[in-house]
Design a protein around this motif. Structure first.
Motif, PDB file in Angstrom:
ATOM      1  N   GLU A  82      61.300  40.093  39.102  1.00  0.00           N
ATOM      2  CA  GLU A  82      62.621  40.658  38.900  1.00  0.00           C
ATOM      3  C   GLU A  82      62.691  41.534  37.514  1.00  0.00           C
ATOM      4  N   GLN A  83      61.798  41.363  36.281  1.00  0.00           N
ATOM      5  CA  GLN A  83      61.802  41.920  35.284  1.00  0.00           C
ATOM      6  C   GLN A  83      60.775  42.870  35.059  1.00  0.00           C
ATOM      7  N   ARG A  84      59.819  43.191  36.193  1.00  0.00           N
ATOM      8  CA  ARG A  84      58.890  44.128  36.301  1.00  0.00           C
ATOM      9  C   ARG A  84      57.968  43.908  35.130  1.00  0.00           C
ATOM     10  N   ILE A  85      57.515  42.466  35.077  1.00  0.00           N
ATOM     11  CA  ILE A  85      56.684  42.259  33.976  1.00  0.00           C
ATOM     12  C   ILE A  85      55.034  42.935  33.977  1.00  0.00           C
ATOM     13  N   VAL A  86      54.595  43.106  32.760  1.00  0.00           N
ATOM     14  CA  VAL A  86      53.320  43.645  32.797  1.00  0.00           C
ATOM     15  C   VAL A  86      52.172  43.092  32.645  1.00  0.00           C
ATOM     16  N   MET A  87      52.428  41.918  31.788  1.00  0.00           N
ATOM     17  CA  MET A  87      51.492  41.152  31.102  1.00  0.00           C
ATOM     18  C   MET A  87      51.761  39.695  31.365  1.00  0.00           C
ATOM     19  N   THR A  88      50.790  38.842  31.566  1.00  0.00           N
ATOM     20  CA  THR A  88      50.794  37.438  31.353  1.00  0.00           C
ATOM     21  C   THR A  88      49.550  36.858  31.164  1.00  0.00           C
ATOM     22  N   ALA A  89      49.310  35.601  31.088  1.00  0.00           N
ATOM     23  CA  ALA A  89      48.012  34.866  30.656  1.00  0.00           C
ATOM     24  C   ALA A  89      48.027  33.487  31.112  1.00  0.00           C
ATOM     25  N   MET A  90      47.022  32.662  31.372  1.00  0.00           N
ATOM     26  CA  MET A  90      46.898  31.401  31.826  1.00  0.00           C
ATOM     27  C   MET A  90      45.398  31.119  31.799  1.00  0.00           C
ATOM     28  N   PRO A  91      45.179  29.743  31.970  1.00  0.00           N
ATOM     29  CA  PRO A  91      43.847  29.263  32.134  1.00  0.00           C
ATOM     30  C   PRO A  91      43.834  29.209  33.612  1.00  0.00           C
ATOM     31  N   ASN A  92      42.343  28.820  34.443  1.00  0.00           N
ATOM     32  CA  ASN A  92      42.170  28.814  35.621  1.00  0.00           C
ATOM     33  C   ASN A  92      43.105  27.594  36.347  1.00  0.00           C
ATOM     34  N   PHE A  93      43.522  26.584  35.437  1.00  0.00           N
ATOM     35  CA  PHE A  93      44.184  25.488  35.860  1.00  0.00           C
ATOM     36  C   PHE A  93      45.688  26.056  36.331  1.00  0.00           C
ATOM     37  N   GLY A  94      46.106  26.832  35.604  1.00  0.00           N
ATOM     38  CA  GLY A  94      47.490  27.505  36.059  1.00  0.00           C
ATOM     39  C   GLY A  94      47.459  28.109  37.399  1.00  0.00           C
ATOM     40  N   LEU A  95      46.272  28.908  37.626  1.00  0.00           N
ATOM     41  CA  LEU A  95      46.275  29.771  38.820  1.00  0.00           C
ATOM     42  C   LEU A  95      46.164  28.812  39.975  1.00  0.00           C
ATOM     43  N   SER A  96      45.125  27.834  39.789  1.00  0.00           N
ATOM     44  CA  SER A  96      45.204  26.521  40.648  1.00  0.00           C
ATOM     45  C   SER A  96      46.381  25.873  41.039  1.00  0.00           C
TER      46      SER A  96
ATOM     47  N   TRP B   1      36.996  42.141  38.476  1.00  0.00           N
ATOM     48  CA  TRP B   1      36.088  41.280  38.146  1.00  0.00           C
ATOM     49  C   TRP B   1      34.987  40.989  39.180  1.00  0.00           C
ATOM     50  N   THR B   2      33.716  40.635  38.458  1.00  0.00           N
ATOM     51  CA  THR B   2      32.468  40.238  39.443  1.00  0.00           C
ATOM     52  C   THR B   2      31.974  38.915  38.905  1.00  0.00           C
ATOM     53  N   THR B   3      30.983  38.488  39.693  1.00  0.00           N
ATOM     54  CA  THR B   3      30.099  37.582  39.530  1.00  0.00           C
ATOM     55  C   THR B   3      28.474  37.785  39.602  1.00  0.00           C
TER      56      THR B   3
ATOM     57  N   ASP C  58      16.827  30.595  35.071  1.00  0.00           N
ATOM     58  CA  ASP C  58      17.857  29.768  34.306  1.00  0.00           C
ATOM     59  C   ASP C  58      19.044  29.578  35.700  1.00  0.00           C
ATOM     60  N   ALA C  59      18.655  29.854  36.785  1.00  0.00           N
ATOM     61  CA  ALA C  59      20.157  29.791  37.734  1.00  0.00           C
ATOM     62  C   ALA C  59      20.341  28.578  38.132  1.00  0.00           C
ATOM     63  N   ALA C  60      19.247  27.466  37.853  1.00  0.00           N
ATOM     64  CA  ALA C  60      19.596  25.960  38.011  1.00  0.00           C
ATOM     65  C   ALA C  60      20.735  25.550  37.319  1.00  0.00           C
ATOM     66  N   SER C  61      21.004  26.328  36.105  1.00  0.00           N
ATOM     67  CA  SER C  61      22.079  25.823  35.037  1.00  0.00           C
ATOM     68  C   SER C  61      23.356  25.826  35.832  1.00  0.00           C
ATOM     69  N   LEU C  62      23.351  26.728  36.955  1.00  0.00           N
ATOM     70  CA  LEU C  62      24.780  26.931  37.640  1.00  0.00           C
ATOM     71  C   LEU C  62      25.178  25.788  38.739  1.00  0.00           C
ATOM     72  N   ALA C  63      24.028  25.150  38.823  1.00  0.00           N
ATOM     73  CA  ALA C  63      24.046  24.114  40.221  1.00  0.00           C
ATOM     74  C   ALA C  63      24.789  24.770  41.558  1.00  0.00           C
ATOM     75  N   GLY C  64      24.584  26.016  41.766  1.00  0.00           N
ATOM     76  CA  GLY C  64      24.878  26.738  42.913  1.00  0.00           C
ATOM     77  C   GLY C  64      26.255  27.388  42.885  1.00  0.00           C
ATOM     78  N   THR C  65      26.865  27.502  41.733  1.00  0.00           N
ATOM     79  CA  THR C  65      28.159  28.056  41.342  1.00  0.00           C
ATOM     80  C   THR C  65      27.808  29.450  40.942  1.00  0.00           C
TER      81      THR C  65
ATOM     82  N   ILE D 227      36.142  29.597  34.719  1.00  0.00           N
ATOM     83  CA  ILE D 227      36.915  30.402  35.703  1.00  0.00           C
ATOM     84  C   ILE D 227      36.355  30.290  37.119  1.00  0.00           C
ATOM     85  N   ASP D 228      37.022  29.762  37.909  1.00  0.00           N
ATOM     86  CA  ASP D 228      36.355  29.561  39.615  1.00  0.00           C
ATOM     87  C   ASP D 228      36.781  30.915  40.224  1.00  0.00           C
ATOM     88  N   PRO D 229      35.639  31.686  40.548  1.00  0.00           N
ATOM     89  CA  PRO D 229      35.862  32.599  41.548  1.00  0.00           C
ATOM     90  C   PRO D 229      36.817  32.719  42.817  1.00  0.00           C
TER      91      PRO D 229
END
Length: 544
Positions: free
Chosen positions: A248-262, A335-337, A344-351, A291-293
């Motif tokens: 409604e207000q044509r908002i340009v900017m907002t922010a939140m943690p990954n939890f909020g998107l989930s 965004w990219t992953t 060092d790839a094992a530190s990601l546990a496949g994520t 952040i979960d892709p």
């Protein structure tokens, strides 16, 4: 034309009668306070603080929800030459005893000359103040009653803000942010995001947390654009209302943690979005936690048909000790992953790890080994930050910070790697376990559990050495069928021969910070001390 620097109180001289802050009612309405109205309230609050004997550099504690009173107390403290310090109100904690312990530590650390609070927090804060031998809290309306505004602000204090770390790795620490550092961080964010007075923004984030305070409220007020403010519980009750306001207000900017998107993904159905448009939104900043892709992909799948550009999703990285923002993805870049080098790839546990952008102007990010040597692109080590906006230091002896260290440069205690100048953040160094010579991080394992259907805030993974044995623990809040099986599959795959355990607590029983992160070190200490002996059990393949 470039985006200029702005002083923290310059807006008082330029206060608009047309622009300002909109506050959500508990119903559907909104209250508007223009910047001109807020300026008068700020200068009245400054006068009231001076009348109560608050002097240059004294600490003013704010235990207030988002509202005109919070804005007036924060900027009024600065206008009086004092140092504001935001402390989470009781609503941020589910258990009263947890809150009182947390608040008592914060009050004992910062020892404010005066505490301004809301009516619903007064009795709780009065109890905490008495226990720490501090003056009784003052209600905002009582503070400003009859005060004649100052003609203008006094000189700023050297320390413009004391903000507490989240305490995810132990007790929260009070961080001293200078006026120059705060100003530099706000300027860096404005230039990163292209903020301008004609670009409205919206937030439901709590103002006691650095992302909601520095990243949103202070940025909005100092820049002078319209800000639309919901309480966190407004968002929890109805994320649809938040999304309608953006449209409604044509908002340009907002922010939140990954939890909020989930949370939006769990609560909002495609039918709820009929007639809404999100093409105005060019900056949706995502930070404060791993952040979960898949979440980013799913949010774009939900909102993209209604105009949300994928390039508006802006992962970012910051720290209380860096005032807030350190890196951020440029609007429109996309965004990219990436994965680190094979070793060092094992530190990601496949994520996969989401890139959090490049350093803001005046900041440098390097990755360092345990010996302090700078590591090349792709190698995992400690994230080290230098340049503008680094805090002056900590307030008193404020407890453990899990390796975070302030000096000429900030050793963050976070693990990550660089690629082509972009930062990829993995997790806390203290929240990992070395397996076959490589670190595996709790955040990576939690991400895998979320992807298998265990909701965020319902599980915490703990990693450490218990009684001489490498151990992985899944702590479940309100256990449901299938969760233990999922935990065994994930932990057994990535933790090798480590002992695997589960702990069951009631829903809401996982100790968290005021921003909702699991306090892993605190839970681990309680586990080793026997606090969960009645519910701890081996995690086996036959569970569930």
């Amino acid at each position: 034309m470039g985006i200029g620097d702005r002083g923290l109180l310059d807006w008082l001289d330029e206060a608009s009668a047309e622009r300002g802050l909109y506050y959500a009612h508990h119903g559907e309405g909104w209250d508007f306070r223009s910047y001109r109205d807020l300026r008068d309230l700020v200068l009245g609050t400054a006068a009231a603080l001076r009348e109560r004997g608050i002097g240059h550099g004294d600490v003013v504690a704010l235990v207030q929800r988002s509202g005109p009173g919070f804005v007036a107390t924060f900027f009024g403290a600065l206008a009086a030459g004092a140092t504001p310090c935001t402390i989470a109100p009781p609503f941020a904690f589910q258990r009263a005893d947890d809150y009182e312990k947390h608040a008592a530590h914060l009050f004992a650390t910062v020892r404010p000359r005066i505490t301004v609070c809301d009516a619903d927090a007064q009795e709780r804060i009065r109890k905490v103040a008495a226990a720490t031998d501090l003056p009784e809290p003052v209600l905002f309306d009582e503070l400003v009653a009859g005060a004649e505004p100052l003609d203008g602000p006094l000189a700023l204090p050297r320390t413009a803000l004391v903000q507490f770390t989240s305490g995810s790795s132990g007790f929260s620490r009070g961080v001293r942010i200078s006026a120059d550092s705060l100003r530099a961080n706000l300027t860096g964010m404005r230039r990163w995001l292209g903020c301008a007075p004609e670009h409205p923004a919206i937030s439901w984030l709590p103002v006691h947390h650095d992302m909601g305070l520095v990243g949103f409220l202070l940025n909005v007020v100092v820049t002078g654009f319209d800000g639309h403010m919901l309480q966190p519980d407004d968002f929890i009750r109805s994320p649809q209302r938040y999304l309608r306001r953006i449209s409604e207000q044509r908002i340009v900017m907002t922010a939140m943690p990954n939890f909020g998107l989930s949370y939006i993904l769990r609560r909002v159905r495609p039918d709820d979005l009929e007639g809404l448009r999100f093409d105005s939104l060019r900056c949706l900043i995502v930070g404060a936690e791993r952040i979960d892709p898949r979440v980013l992909d799913d949010v774009h799948a939900l909102l993209g048909p209604h105009g949300l550009d994928r390039g508006a999703l802006l992962p970012a990285y910051g720290s209380a000790e860096a005032t807030l923002a350190v890196t951020g993805l440029a609007p429109g870049e996309g965004w990219t992953t990436r994965e680190p080098h094979e070793g060092d790839a094992a530190s990601l546990a496949g994520t996969a790890v989401v890139g959090c952008g490049r350093p803001l102007e005046g900041r440098t990010v390097t990755i360092r080994s345990e010996d302090g040597d700078e590591l090349p692109d792709g190698q995992v080590g400690e994230i080290v930050v230098s340049g503008v906006s680094i805090a002056d230091g900590y307030v008193g002896d404020a407890g453990s910070a899990s390796g975070t260290d302030l000096g000429d440069r900030l050793r963050t205690g976070d693990a990550g790697f660089l690629h082509d100048g972009q930062l990829f953040v993995i997790g806390r160094l203290g929240d990992g376990l070395k397996v076959s010579g490589k670190m595996v991080f709790a955040e990576s394992l939690e991400t895998l559990l979320h992807q298998r259907g265990v909701p965020e805030r319902r599980v915490a993974v703990l990693l450490g050495v218990r009684d001489g044995t490498p151990t992985g623990v899944a702590v479940f809040a309100g256990l449901q069928d299938g969760w233990r099986r999922a935990a065994h599959e994930v932990l057994s795959e990535w933790l090798g021969d480590a002992e695997l355990l589960t702990v069951e607590v009631p829903r809401g029983g996982i100790a968290v910070t005021s921003s909702g992160k699991p306090r892993r070190r605190v839970i681990w200490k309680a586990l080793c001390g026997g606090a969960y002996d009645d519910t701890v059990r081996p995690l086996t393949a036959g569970d569930d």
